[in-house]
Design a protein around this motif. Sequence first.
Motif, short mmCIF file in Angstrom:
data_model
loop_
_atom_site.label_atom_id
_atom_site.label_comp_id
_atom_site.label_asym_id
_atom_site.label_seq_id
_atom_site.Cartn_x
_atom_site.Cartn_y
_atom_site.Cartn_z
N ALA A 205 0.86 -1.13 0.06
CA ALA A 205 -0.05 -0.01 0.03
C ALA A 205 0.78 1.36 -0.06
N THR A 206 2.09 1.12 0.81
CA THR A 206 2.73 2.36 0.80
C THR A 206 3.47 2.70 -0.58
N VAL A 207 3.99 1.73 -1.39
CA VAL A 207 4.68 1.68 -2.69
C VAL A 207 3.49 2.34 -3.44
N GLU A 208 2.35 1.77 -3.65
CA GLU A 208 1.20 2.26 -4.39
C GLU A 208 0.85 3.71 -4.31
N MET A 209 0.72 4.07 -2.89
CA MET A 209 0.47 5.40 -2.24
C MET A 209 1.70 6.37 -3.20
N VAL A 210 2.81 6.17 -2.85
CA VAL A 210 3.88 6.78 -3.47
C VAL A 210 4.06 7.00 -4.87
N ALA A 211 3.74 5.61 -5.42
CA ALA A 211 3.41 5.69 -7.03
C ALA A 211 2.49 6.77 -7.44
N GLN A 212 1.29 6.83 -6.93
CA GLN A 212 0.18 7.54 -7.31
C GLN A 212 0.68 9.01 -7.13
N GLU A 213 1.36 9.49 -6.02
CA GLU A 213 1.69 10.75 -5.78
C GLU A 213 2.96 10.98 -6.90
N ALA A 214 3.74 10.15 -7.07
CA ALA A 214 4.63 10.43 -8.12
C ALA A 214 4.15 10.68 -9.69
N LEU A 215 3.30 10.01 -10.05
CA LEU A 215 2.62 10.15 -11.21
C LEU A 215 1.80 11.48 -11.24
N ALA A 216 1.51 12.07 -10.02
CA ALA A 216 0.80 13.66 -10.21
C ALA A 216 1.84 14.60 -10.38
N LEU A 217 3.16 14.34 -10.13
CA LEU A 217 4.06 15.32 -10.42
C LEU A 217 4.10 15.88 -11.93
N PRO A 218 4.59 16.99 -12.11
CA PRO A 218 4.83 17.46 -13.40
C PRO A 218 5.82 16.82 -14.04
N VAL A 219 5.77 16.70 -15.53
CA VAL A 219 6.97 16.08 -16.18
C VAL A 219 8.37 16.10 -15.70
N SER A 220 8.68 17.45 -15.35
CA SER A 220 10.04 17.89 -14.85
C SER A 220 10.10 17.25 -13.55
N GLY A 221 9.08 17.25 -12.59
CA GLY A 221 9.55 16.61 -11.48
C GLY A 221 9.73 14.81 -11.49
N ARG A 222 8.82 14.32 -12.34
CA ARG A 222 8.88 12.88 -12.53
C ARG A 222 10.14 12.30 -13.31
#
Length: 77
Positions: A3-20
């Motif tokens: 669940a933690t990895v999934e939550m982090v992944a969802q937050e990461a995907l919400a970043l702008p392209v440069s942040g990702r």
Amino acid sequence: MSATVEMVAQEALALPVSGRALLVETLLASLAGETNPTVERAHLDEIRERRAAVRSGKASLVDGTEGLREVRAALRK
């Protein structure tokens, strides 16, 4: 996936392209062990230059599928 990895992944995907892109660079570096500071700096400079080019209109982003199609077509010529 935990669940933690999934939550982090969802937050990461919400970043702008440069942040990702920066996040990917950081994660890859952590897998590779120690990095060469000169190479790391060059990568970060390149990311910033590309981001600036997109923001200024000098360059545009291309969807991955479309980009691969264009490259394959160019290689067939």
